[in-house]
Design an enzyme around this catalytic site. Structure first.
Site, PDB file in Angstrom:
ATOM      1  N   HIS A   1      71.451  25.006  41.728  1.00 44.61           N
ATOM      2  CA  HIS A   1      71.169  25.477  40.372  1.00 44.61           C
ATOM      3  C   HIS A   1      69.690  25.400  40.008  1.00 44.61           C
ATOM      4  CE1 HIS A   1      72.332  25.533  35.905  1.00 44.61           C
ATOM      5  NE2 HIS A   1      72.837  26.613  36.439  1.00 44.61           N
TER       6      HIS A   1
ATOM      7  N   HIS B   1      69.784  30.168  27.298  1.00 50.58           N
ATOM      8  CA  HIS B   1      70.138  29.749  28.649  1.00 50.58           C
ATOM      9  C   HIS B   1      69.229  28.591  29.063  1.00 50.58           C
ATOM     10  CE1 HIS B   1      70.633  30.128  33.114  1.00 50.58           C
ATOM     11  NE2 HIS B   1      71.887  30.253  32.724  1.00 50.58           N
TER      12      HIS B   1
END
Length: 606
Positions: free
Chosen positions: A258, A489
């Protein structure tokens, strides 16, 4: 069984059981990745999550709120999960763990439907004559005055913390913000080669973000794809001979790669960029994203010692340790390059997560125990700050247990409230926790409309197991940066004062609110288990020459002022506003049909 609640009436499908509750985001769906070429409506051209696939589908084939003949919104009633009455939620037929998914659904929002633009976005932005590639480029070019990059690089931003440009907001709020094309511009340096670490990657789009003269320079892509999705990624890169790959090892189930980082080698030196955006058009278009841009690191004189070029924050050795955790020969070249450069001007602390089970001193190298150690070693031990609240802001949520004592209000909070070793820890109940996550109304009224929820993959399966968590939730609001309608985000964590005018520290990171990202203690607290790769940077006042133990909170994030060196540009509004009685957290895999979004559409995920 028919149910009724805040979101209307629905039936519950039989496919409600999620497969994994510990992953924090964006697990790709790899079925049919290598099938025949997909049509525009069938999904993105690279691996993506179910949440983002749905968002792509709804953009390509919107369901108008005015439509009277709607497709069936729910599957046949088959089985009801106990304890769902009155929650205002339902299960779609494609429900999956949000944390397991968010990853690849980015390209779905690449396509805007038929110029049904939100109020803030001029309809002239939609041009039917554009080719697919041109359209993607067009959506990511924010109109307005050219970016004064030189001002940004010559001290106009002492923290190196930026937001991405957002299309459809007042142009003044994009002053001082960056697009990926700005970051890769020759004004930042004469590129020799680069490495892109990321989660979801559209290779062709990424190549187009580089200036024409740099598009054949060596590019290493570090990713976590496996099997079909890895083959898909490699297939994307076949036209580009300059691209090579490094596959991050993910040996613990449900982990993800990630991390979002760029390593940029120039003729003039080296730059490190740590950010929150996937390498897809959608993430650089109408979302709130964060970027930390390092100084330009000059090359050290030949024959310098191994310890040369280190910063007071230990950034150089921590970055090398992070890269070494990949155990990849492919990264040795970049590790050697970092050793050859002077990173001494770095003022932030690196905070990473790497998959593994850690004991002893290794336990404090990663995740929330690394944050705990940094705060104990370097944060000021000021008694007045002992009861200051903590704020966490994120775009995805993992399964955190049956109540707060399982993780959030125990080991995780203990790390967040750590301070200098002289401060006695307060009882955890004395430190308020404010969690910022968008409501359904936030998403509905956003620039993207409901499809923005494709990158907020909180699922009904996870939410209904932790209703206790929702009492901590606060709305997304970002008037301070002009981004209230640009869904976040970005992921940030901080320790503000009670009046929210000061912060003791600030962290921008890829890590969502999950045990997979931050780690969870095992074996009676003697072992920390982390599933995923994550990376962020921690801002502490002491590293910026401030001896009072706090930053002031900047009143207008993008304004210039005399206090720019002491006031930190928090990107959303403080204090955050608690959910009202009618507010619900955005959950991606249930329908929203009672009110239209800013494009006049509904959300039906099935």
């Amino acid at each position: 069984m028919l149910q009724e609640g805040a979101h209307g009436r629905w039936t519950v499908s039989s496919s409600e059981d999620s497969t994994e509750e510990n992953s924090d985001s964006e697990k790709p769906s790899t079925s049919s990745l290598l099938s025949a070429p997909r049509s525009e409506a069938s999904g993105p051209q690279y691996p993506c999550s179910e949440a983002r696939k749905v968002a792509h589908k709804r953009k390509a084939s919107p369901l108008r709120f005015s439509d009277t003949h709607l497709p069936a919104q729910t599957p046949p009633a088959e089985k009801q999960r106990p304890g769902q009455e009155g929650l205002g939620w339902c299960l779609s037929s494609s429900d999956e763990e949000p944390e397991d998914r968010e990853k690849h659904t980015r390209k779905e929002t690449l396509k805007e439907e038929k110029c049904d633009a939100p109020r803030e976005q001029p309809q002239s932005h939609c041009k039917d004559e554009h080719s697919k590639n041109e359209k993607a480029e067009d959506y990511n070019e924010v109109l307005g005055e050219p970016q004064d990059t030189w001002d940004l690089l010559s001290g106009g931003n002492p923290f190196g913390f930026f937001l991405t440009k957002v299309r459809g907001i007042e142009q003044s709020y994009n002053s001082g913000a960056l697009h990926i094309k700005d970051i890769l511009s020759p004004l930042f340096g004469t590129l020799v080669s680069s490495a892109q670490f990321n989660y979801c990657i559209d290779v062709a789009w990424l190549v187009r973000q580089y200036p024409q003269e740099y598009r054949k320079k060596p590019l290493l892509i570090v990713h976590g794809e496996k099997r079909e999705s890895k083959a898909e990624l490699l297939a994307q890169a076949r036209p580009f001979e300059n691209i090579s790959f490094c596959q991050a090892k993910l040996d613990i189930a449900f982990g993800t790669h990630h991390t979002k980082m760029m390593l940029l080698l120039y003729e003039e030196g080296l730059r490190v960029v740590i950010h929150t955006s996937n390498l897809i058009a959608e993430d650089w278009h109408q979302k709130t994203q964060g970027i930390w841009l390092s100084p330009l690191y000059p090359r050290l004189p030949q024959g310098s010692s191994d310890s040369a070029g280190e910063s007071e924050t230990n950034f150089k050795s921590d970055l090398i340790s992070y890269l070494m955790a990949y155990s990849s020969p492919v990264l040795k070249e970049w590790i050697d390059l970092i050793r050859e450069h002077d990173l001494s001007e770095t003022r932030v602390y690196l905070l990473g997560s790497t998959p593994g089970r850690y004991q002893g001193i290794d336990k404090e190298k990663w995740g929330h125990l690394k944050l705990r150690k940094l705060l104990k070693d370097h944060a000021s031990s000021i008694p007045a700050q002992e009861s200051w609240p903590v704020v966490g802001q994120f775009s995805s949520i993992g399964s955190l247990g049956a109540d707060g004592s399982k993780w959030l209000c125990s080991e995780f909070q203990e790390s967040l409230v750590a301070a200098g070793s002289g401060v006695a820890a307060l009882l955890k109940c004395d430190v308020p926790i404010h969690l910022v996550y968008p409501t359904v109304s936030n998403v509905r009224q956003s620039l993207e409309g409901y499809p923005a929820g494709g990158s907020l993959p909180y699922s009904i399966q996870t939410a209904q197991k932790q209703l206790w968590l929702h009492s901590y939730f606060h709305k997304w609001s970002a008037e301070v940066s002009g981004r209230s309608h640009a869904m976040p985000h970005i992921k940030t964590y901080m320790r503000p004062s009670h009046d929210f005018q000061k912060i003791a520290w600030f962290l921008v990171t890829s890590a969502n609110l999950s045990k997979a990202a931050w780690g969870a203690l095992e074996k009676n607290g003697t072992q920390l288990m982390i599933r995923s790769y994550e990376l962020g940077v921690l801002f502490l006042p002491s590293a910026f020459g401030l001896d009072k133990g706090y930053f002031h909170v900047k009143g207008n994030m993008l304004s210039e002022g005399k206090d720019s060196a002491t006031s930190f540009p928090v990107p959303f509004d403080l204090p955050p506003e608690r959910y009202g009685s009618k507010d619900q957290p955005w959950i991606w895999n249930i329908p929203y049909t009672s009110a239209p979004d800013t494009h006049g559409n509904m959300w039906v995920p099935s």
